[in-house]
Motif scaffolding. Structure first.
Motif, PDB file in Angstrom:
ATOM      1  N   THR A  27     -52.159  57.785  77.171  1.00 52.10           N
ATOM      2  CA  THR A  27     -53.170  58.140  76.818  1.00 52.10           C
ATOM      3  C   THR A  27     -53.734  59.484  76.441  1.00 52.10           C
ATOM      4  N   GLY A  28     -52.703  60.569  76.874  1.00 52.07           N
ATOM      5  CA  GLY A  28     -52.967  61.735  76.752  1.00 52.07           C
ATOM      6  C   GLY A  28     -53.500  62.909  77.440  1.00 52.07           C
ATOM      7  N   SER A  29     -54.137  62.359  78.564  1.00 51.02           N
ATOM      8  CA  SER A  29     -54.771  63.164  79.636  1.00 51.02           C
ATOM      9  C   SER A  29     -55.030  62.407  80.856  1.00 51.02           C
ATOM     10  N   VAL A  30     -55.174  63.197  81.875  1.00 49.13           N
ATOM     11  CA  VAL A  30     -55.517  62.463  83.191  1.00 49.13           C
ATOM     12  C   VAL A  30     -57.089  61.844  83.018  1.00 49.13           C
ATOM     13  N   ALA A  31     -57.806  62.424  82.606  1.00 49.25           N
ATOM     14  CA  ALA A  31     -59.182  61.651  82.412  1.00 49.25           C
ATOM     15  C   ALA A  31     -59.049  60.493  81.522  1.00 49.25           C
ATOM     16  N   ALA A  32     -58.324  60.550  80.336  1.00 53.87           N
ATOM     17  CA  ALA A  32     -58.236  58.971  79.834  1.00 53.87           C
ATOM     18  C   ALA A  32     -57.531  57.975  80.558  1.00 53.87           C
ATOM     19  N   ALA A  33     -56.445  58.605  81.217  1.00 54.41           N
ATOM     20  CA  ALA A  33     -55.606  57.811  81.990  1.00 54.41           C
ATOM     21  C   ALA A  33     -56.497  57.147  83.332  1.00 54.41           C
ATOM     22  N   ALA A  34     -57.125  57.824  83.770  1.00 59.42           N
ATOM     23  CA  ALA A  34     -58.158  57.359  84.799  1.00 59.42           C
ATOM     24  C   ALA A  34     -59.243  56.562  84.402  1.00 59.42           C
ATOM     25  N   ARG A  35     -59.833  56.396  83.127  1.00 59.07           N
ATOM     26  CA  ARG A  35     -60.676  55.524  82.466  1.00 59.07           C
ATOM     27  C   ARG A  35     -59.931  54.102  82.304  1.00 59.07           C
ATOM     28  N   ASP A  36     -58.660  54.458  81.831  1.00 56.23           N
ATOM     29  CA  ASP A  36     -57.809  53.327  81.429  1.00 56.23           C
ATOM     30  C   ASP A  36     -57.519  52.505  82.450  1.00 56.23           C
ATOM     31  N   LEU A  37     -57.171  53.042  83.827  1.00 51.95           N
ATOM     32  CA  LEU A  37     -56.866  52.620  84.870  1.00 51.95           C
ATOM     33  C   LEU A  37     -57.967  52.091  85.864  1.00 51.95           C
ATOM     34  N   GLU A  40     -60.477  57.055  90.006  1.00 54.29           N
ATOM     35  CA  GLU A  40     -60.818  58.431  89.861  1.00 54.29           C
ATOM     36  C   GLU A  40     -59.629  59.377  89.328  1.00 54.29           C
ATOM     37  N   ARG A  41     -60.284  60.488  88.656  1.00 54.61           N
ATOM     38  CA  ARG A  41     -58.998  61.434  88.353  1.00 54.61           C
ATOM     39  C   ARG A  41     -58.182  61.836  89.224  1.00 54.61           C
ATOM     40  N   THR A  42     -58.826  62.120  90.679  1.00 57.94           N
ATOM     41  CA  THR A  42     -58.123  62.691  91.809  1.00 57.94           C
ATOM     42  C   THR A  42     -56.977  61.784  91.984  1.00 57.94           C
ATOM     43  N   THR A  43     -57.255  60.134  91.831  1.00 58.14           N
ATOM     44  CA  THR A  43     -56.272  59.399  92.191  1.00 58.14           C
ATOM     45  C   THR A  43     -55.011  59.514  91.308  1.00 58.14           C
ATOM     46  N   VAL A  44     -55.238  59.731  89.926  1.00 60.11           N
ATOM     47  CA  VAL A  44     -54.185  60.172  88.952  1.00 60.11           C
ATOM     48  C   VAL A  44     -53.360  61.186  89.220  1.00 60.11           C
ATOM     49  N   THR A  45     -54.227  62.300  89.647  1.00 59.99           N
ATOM     50  CA  THR A  45     -53.561  63.472  89.977  1.00 59.99           C
ATOM     51  C   THR A  45     -52.845  63.237  91.342  1.00 59.99           C
ATOM     52  N   ARG A  46     -53.131  62.708  92.314  1.00 61.69           N
ATOM     53  CA  ARG A  46     -52.239  62.399  93.498  1.00 61.69           C
ATOM     54  C   ARG A  46     -50.991  61.840  93.234  1.00 61.69           C
ATOM     55  N   ARG A  47     -51.163  60.636  92.193  1.00 62.82           N
ATOM     56  CA  ARG A  47     -49.977  59.907  92.057  1.00 62.82           C
ATOM     57  C   ARG A  47     -49.010  60.620  91.312  1.00 62.82           C
ATOM     58  N   ILE A  48     -49.301  61.645  90.366  1.00 65.84           N
ATOM     59  CA  ILE A  48     -48.365  62.359  89.770  1.00 65.84           C
ATOM     60  C   ILE A  48     -47.649  63.410  90.495  1.00 65.84           C
ATOM     61  N   GLN A  49     -48.353  64.012  91.578  1.00 64.66           N
ATOM     62  CA  GLN A  49     -47.882  64.877  92.365  1.00 64.66           C
ATOM     63  C   GLN A  49     -46.947  64.200  93.428  1.00 64.66           C
ATOM     64  N   ALA A  50     -47.168  62.994  93.930  1.00 63.31           N
ATOM     65  CA  ALA A  50     -46.282  62.114  94.504  1.00 63.31           C
ATOM     66  C   ALA A  50     -44.849  61.719  94.094  1.00 63.31           C
ATOM     67  N   LEU A  51     -45.097  61.409  92.644  1.00 65.23           N
ATOM     68  CA  LEU A  51     -44.119  61.325  91.739  1.00 65.23           C
ATOM     69  C   LEU A  51     -43.026  62.426  91.625  1.00 65.23           C
ATOM     70  N   GLU A  52     -43.779  63.715  91.575  1.00 66.82           N
ATOM     71  CA  GLU A  52     -42.868  64.816  91.355  1.00 66.82           C
ATOM     72  C   GLU A  52     -42.225  65.032  92.805  1.00 66.82           C
ATOM     73  N   ARG A  53     -42.785  64.908  94.024  1.00 65.87           N
ATOM     74  CA  ARG A  53     -42.322  64.921  95.323  1.00 65.87           C
ATOM     75  C   ARG A  53     -41.030  63.848  95.421  1.00 65.87           C
ATOM     76  N   GLU A  54     -41.179  62.820  94.887  1.00 64.63           N
ATOM     77  CA  GLU A  54     -40.318  61.719  95.031  1.00 64.63           C
ATOM     78  C   GLU A  54     -38.948  62.207  94.189  1.00 64.63           C
ATOM     79  N   THR A  55     -39.286  62.721  93.199  1.00 61.83           N
ATOM     80  CA  THR A  55     -38.039  62.830  92.035  1.00 61.83           C
ATOM     81  C   THR A  55     -37.515  64.341  92.280  1.00 61.83           C
ATOM     82  N   GLY A  56     -38.386  65.142  92.739  1.00 65.65           N
ATOM     83  CA  GLY A  56     -37.856  66.626  92.903  1.00 65.65           C
ATOM     84  C   GLY A  56     -37.724  67.118  91.434  1.00 65.65           C
TER      85      GLY A  56
END
Length: 291
Positions: A27-37, A40-56
């Motif tokens: 979608t090109g942005s956190v805001a657009a991804a949040a709308r598509d899913l 909330e935007r914060t949910t998308v941000t938390r998910r990305i941060q969790a993925l970065e922790r998982e992958t390192g």
């Protein structure tokens, strides 16, 4: 929750985090991804941060206002793209195996064709199968069958790529049409034409019309219904599909009886769904409607 185990990574990875990562990329942005899913935007941000922790891995460069993939993020996006495609393939396969005439089916078709030829037969088909939910999407662009934007697409050009089941329908004939008053009152050398506005993706009928018009265009319009409206307003002559003028008694054909252009029509569905009963039956309805 869907948990996906990846070799070479300690522990397990949450597929939902990857799904949110893919949504941001597509979608090109956190805001657009949040709308598509639908979150909330914060949910998308938390998910990305969790993925970065998982992958390192640091997947995005956050120094600017926009999220930009890092080199590691680009590599990870490439790999997870294949995973996302595989997950979608599995979902389509499961849908294709499911028997019966129930559930939702999405059909994408050019708006004018959908309005003139498809709405009535699809409504009748829906009355016959009340457990079937029919969604007809009028659009000129190509809906993605792989991303689930449509189950069946009716297209005026044959797709060249993808794991698709493609079926040829009856062609659409285009002739020159003008309002009877305009034709009667305008000398042939004074007549003007209604053209297509976007020359970069000129349709076959516009290419043929340009050879006849010799540059004498009254207006350029990007929609075939608008072109019809211009002809009905006695503004000139246009190359229109025969199905669009069937009930327009004020319009008369010009030129030869043979079509100016014949456009091929194709029904397209994903190969994983081609044996599904509701897909096959719906394509049959479309085929009969366009015959």
């Amino acid at each position: 929750m869907h948990i996906l185990t990846l070799k070479g990574v300690s522990g397990v990875m949450d597929w939902e985090n990857i799904r949110y990562f893919r949504a941001v990329i597509e979608t090109g942005s956190v805001a657009a991804a949040a709308r598509d899913l639908g979150v909330e935007r914060t949910t998308v941000t938390r998910r990305i941060q969790a993925l970065e922790r998982e992958t390192g891995l640091e997947l995005f460069d956050r120094r600017g206002r926009r999220l930009v993939l890092t080199a590691a993020g680009q590599d990870y996006a490439h790999v997870t793209g294949r995973m996302s495609d595989a997950a979608q393939e599995a979902a389509l396969c499961a849908e294709g195996i499911r028997p019966g005439m129930s559930g939702r089916i999405k059909i994408s078709a050019p708006p004018s064709l959908a309005k003139a030829r498809l709405i009535a037969p699809l409504l009748a088909f829906g009355f016959k199968h009340p457990k079937l939910e029919i969604e007809l999407i009028g659009e000129i662009g190509f809906a993605s069958l792989h991303r689930g934007e449509a189950d069946i697409a009716v297209r005026l050009s044959r797709p060249e790529e993808g794991d698709l089941a493609i079926s040829k329908m009856s062609p659409i004939a285009f002739h020159l049409y003008g309002h009877r008053d305009y034709v009667a009152n305008t000398p042939e050398d004074k007549r003007r034409y209604i053209g297509q506005s976007d020359e970069t993706v000129a349709t076959p009928q516009h290419v043929a019309l340009k050879q006849i018009a010799g540059g004498k265009f009254a207006i350029y319009l990007d929609d075939i219904d608008l072109q019809l409206a211009a002809v009905l307003a006695k503004g000139g002559i246009a190359a229109l599909p025969d199905f669009l003028v069937e009930h327009q008694d004020d319009l008369v054909p010009l030129g030869a009886k043979t079509p100016l252009v014949e456009r091929e029509v194709w029904s397209v569905t994903h190969n994983a769904q081609r044996h599904q009963e509701r897909i096959k039956e719906t394509i049959n309805v479309i085929r009969q409607a366009l015959h």
